[in-house]
Design an enzyme around this catalytic site. Structure first.
Site, PDB file in Angstrom:
ATOM      1  N   SER A 148       0.849  -1.196   0.000  1.00  0.00           N
ATOM      2  CA  SER A 148       0.000   0.000   0.000  1.00  0.00           C
ATOM      3  C   SER A 148       0.878   1.237   0.000  1.00  0.00           C
ATOM      4  O   SER A 148       2.013   1.210   0.510  1.00  0.00           O
ATOM      5  CB  SER A 148      -0.880   0.021   1.258  1.00  0.00           C
ATOM      6  OG  SER A 148      -1.467   1.299   1.430  1.00  0.00           O
ATOM      7  N   TYR A 162      -1.440  -0.585  10.502  1.00  0.00           N
ATOM      8  CA  TYR A 162      -1.677  -0.980   9.104  1.00  0.00           C
ATOM      9  C   TYR A 162      -0.465  -0.581   8.262  1.00  0.00           C
ATOM     10  O   TYR A 162       0.078  -1.395   7.505  1.00  0.00           O
ATOM     11  CB  TYR A 162      -2.940  -0.307   8.569  1.00  0.00           C
ATOM     12  CG  TYR A 162      -3.213  -0.585   7.104  1.00  0.00           C
ATOM     13  CD1 TYR A 162      -3.673  -1.831   6.687  1.00  0.00           C
ATOM     14  CD2 TYR A 162      -3.016   0.409   6.135  1.00  0.00           C
ATOM     15  CE1 TYR A 162      -3.924  -2.096   5.337  1.00  0.00           C
ATOM     16  CE2 TYR A 162      -3.275   0.160   4.791  1.00  0.00           C
ATOM     17  CZ  TYR A 162      -3.725  -1.086   4.399  1.00  0.00           C
ATOM     18  OH  TYR A 162      -3.974  -1.332   3.072  1.00  0.00           O
TER      19      TYR A 162
HETATM   20  P1  NDP Z   1     -11.369  -6.046   0.046  1.00  0.00           P
HETATM   21  O1  NDP Z   1     -11.792  -5.955   1.465  1.00  0.00           O
HETATM   22  O2  NDP Z   1     -12.385  -5.880  -1.012  1.00  0.00           O
HETATM   23  O3  NDP Z   1     -10.604  -7.399  -0.225  1.00  0.00           O
HETATM   24  C1  NDP Z   1      -9.859  -8.076   0.749  1.00  0.00           C
HETATM   25  C2  NDP Z   1      -9.853  -9.553   0.398  1.00  0.00           C
HETATM   26  O4  NDP Z   1      -9.052 -10.253   1.342  1.00  0.00           O
HETATM   27  C3  NDP Z   1     -11.228 -10.174   0.423  1.00  0.00           C
HETATM   28  O5  NDP Z   1     -11.378 -10.993  -0.723  1.00  0.00           O
HETATM   29  C4  NDP Z   1     -11.240 -11.032   1.674  1.00  0.00           C
HETATM   30  O6  NDP Z   1     -12.075 -12.162   1.446  1.00  0.00           O
HETATM   31  C5  NDP Z   1      -9.760 -11.406   1.765  1.00  0.00           C
HETATM   32  N1  NDP Z   1      -9.327 -11.754   3.120  1.00  0.00           N
HETATM   33  C6  NDP Z   1      -9.363 -10.992   4.230  1.00  0.00           C
HETATM   34  N2  NDP Z   1      -8.908 -11.679   5.287  1.00  0.00           N
HETATM   35  C7  NDP Z   1      -8.565 -12.912   4.815  1.00  0.00           C
HETATM   36  C8  NDP Z   1      -8.060 -14.078   5.416  1.00  0.00           C
HETATM   37  N3  NDP Z   1      -7.797 -14.147   6.734  1.00  0.00           N
HETATM   38  N4  NDP Z   1      -7.815 -15.161   4.631  1.00  0.00           N
HETATM   39  C9  NDP Z   1      -8.090 -15.120   3.300  1.00  0.00           C
HETATM   40  N5  NDP Z   1      -8.575 -14.045   2.689  1.00  0.00           N
HETATM   41  C10 NDP Z   1      -8.812 -12.944   3.438  1.00  0.00           C
HETATM   42  O7  NDP Z   1     -10.222  -4.932  -0.114  1.00  0.00           O
HETATM   43  P2  NDP Z   1      -9.154  -4.610  -1.266  1.00  0.00           P
HETATM   44  O8  NDP Z   1      -9.468  -5.330  -2.498  1.00  0.00           O
HETATM   45  O9  NDP Z   1      -8.999  -3.160  -1.289  1.00  0.00           O
HETATM   46  O10 NDP Z   1      -7.827  -5.202  -0.603  1.00  0.00           O
HETATM   47  C11 NDP Z   1      -6.895  -6.014  -1.267  1.00  0.00           C
HETATM   48  C12 NDP Z   1      -5.488  -5.592  -0.846  1.00  0.00           C
HETATM   49  O11 NDP Z   1      -5.221  -4.285  -1.343  1.00  0.00           O
HETATM   50  C13 NDP Z   1      -5.274  -5.541   0.658  1.00  0.00           C
HETATM   51  O12 NDP Z   1      -4.026  -6.143   0.974  1.00  0.00           O
HETATM   52  C14 NDP Z   1      -5.246  -4.045   0.947  1.00  0.00           C
HETATM   53  O13 NDP Z   1      -4.489  -3.746   2.091  1.00  0.00           O
HETATM   54  C15 NDP Z   1      -4.599  -3.536  -0.326  1.00  0.00           C
HETATM   55  N6  NDP Z   1      -4.806  -2.102  -0.594  1.00  0.00           N
HETATM   56  C16 NDP Z   1      -6.064  -1.613  -0.787  1.00  0.00           C
HETATM   57  C17 NDP Z   1      -6.265  -0.265  -0.996  1.00  0.00           C
HETATM   58  C18 NDP Z   1      -7.617   0.344  -1.165  1.00  0.00           C
HETATM   59  O14 NDP Z   1      -7.733   1.568  -1.175  1.00  0.00           O
HETATM   60  N7  NDP Z   1      -8.681  -0.436  -1.310  1.00  0.00           N
HETATM   61  C19 NDP Z   1      -5.119   0.656  -1.049  1.00  0.00           C
HETATM   62  C20 NDP Z   1      -3.841   0.029  -0.858  1.00  0.00           C
HETATM   63  C21 NDP Z   1      -3.706  -1.302  -0.634  1.00  0.00           C
HETATM   64  P3  NDP Z   1     -12.793 -12.983   2.643  1.00  0.00           P
HETATM   65  O15 NDP Z   1     -13.340 -11.968   3.594  1.00  0.00           O
HETATM   66  O16 NDP Z   1     -13.831 -13.794   1.928  1.00  0.00           O
HETATM   67  O17 NDP Z   1     -11.717 -13.846   3.227  1.00  0.00           O
END
Ligand code: NDP
Length: 254
Positions: A148, A162
């Site tokens: 990020s 974070y």
């Molecule tokens: P979402 O919340 O839409 O996606 C997060 C995903 O991670 C979900 O599919 C969730 O699925 C999965 N997840 C969470 N915990 C677990 C776990 N314990 N085991 C397996 N899967 C898990 O957010 P984003 O798409 O934004 O996030 C994706 C990445 O991008 C993250 O690492 C985030 O930090 C990073 N990011 C996002 C930004 C933004 O502005 N959105 C900016 C910078 C970085 P489920 O709950 O079904 O497990």
């Protein structure tokens, strides 16, 4: 956009149930890769796999919790059974749970460290041999970690833990090139700014959630598909070209 060098590859994408991971999985499958989708929500994964298959792609739903050793081991076994060895890993699963440090939310700290950092390590540990073996056979092999912009930007008050997990991912990615680069495995670290996803919906502090909403309104967001395009671009370069660090922001986010 159509990219060379992705057809026939075997990918694992974590956090594929929503947001960036979902878009990356769909994009890689559309480019001809076989894609294992990992996350905890089975229904979301099954729906997505149905869509990919309806479009002629190959995808597999694998329920997995990246915070759990046994779950990750079982997931990797399932992927191996179905698809054989993996040559493209996208470590994307993550959670963002900001709160003032003085609140001492050990539960949130633990969850972020275990998902964002140890979860990434679990996948790397389980799939490092696949990547190096693929590269040794002359195939293209990629490890992509989704960090990020919070790894660098110090102005996000209440996001210290974070940001620390993401700084660790960024540094880990850089250091891992020492081990993977000489073996022809590429490591790409991606640092997105604001992306329109579910990420902020898990924030339990109303004021901080509203703050994110305000930023989104003022700055706009990248779409998950923008990130998917970037992952497809980076992983489809000729195998001697490693884009090691990608920072991608909405144009108005400075
Ligand atoms: P979402 O919340 O839409 O996606 C997060 C995903 O991670 C979900 O599919 C969730 O699925 C999965 N997840 C969470 N915990 C677990 C776990 N314990 N085991 C397996 N899967 C898990 O957010 P984003 O798409 O934004 O996030 C994706 C990445 O991008 C993250 O690492 C985030 O930090 C990073 N990011 C996002 C930004 C933004 O502005 N959105 C900016 C910078 C970085 P489920 O709950 O079904 O497990």
């Amino acid at each position: 956009m159509s990219y060379e060098n992705l057809a026939g590859r075997t990918a694992v994408v974590t956090g594929a149930a929503s947001g960036i991971g979902e878009a990356v999985a769909v994009e890689l499958a559309a480019q001809g890769a076989r894609v294992a989708l990992l996350a905890r929500r089975a229904e979301r994964l099954e729906t997505l796999v149905g869509k990919v298959r309806a479009d002629g792609g190959q995808a597999l739903a694998v329920v997995a919790d990246v915070t759990d050793d046994a779950s990750v081991a079982a997931a990797v076994e399932r992927v191996h059974e179905a698809y054989g060895s993996v040559d493209l890993v996208v470590n994307n699963a993550g959670v963002m749970l900001p709160n003032p440090i003085a609140d001492a939310r050990v539960d949130e700290w633990q969850r972020m460290i275990d998902t964002n950092l140890t979860g990434v390590l679990r996948l790397i540990g389980a799939l490092a041999d696949d990547l190096t073996a693929a590269a040794a056979e002359g195939r293209t092999a990629d490890l992509v970690n989704v960090s990020s912009i919070g790894a660098h930007v110090t102005g996000f008050t209440n996001y210290a833990v974070y940001g620390a997990t993401k700084a660790a991912v960024t540094h880990l990615s850089a250091l891992l090139r020492n081990e993977f680069g000489p073996r022809d495995v590429r490591v790409t670290n991606i640092e997105p700014g604001l992306v329109g996803t579910e990420l902020a919906t898990h924030i339990d502090n109303d004021g901080l959630r509203e703050q994110v909403d305000g930023m989104v309104e003022a700055l706009g967001t990248l779409a998950p598909a923008d990130l998917a395009d970037l992952v497809a671009y980076a992983t489809s370069r000729p195998r001697h070209v490693n884009l090691r660090q990608l920072v991608v922001l909405p144009t108005r986010q400075v």
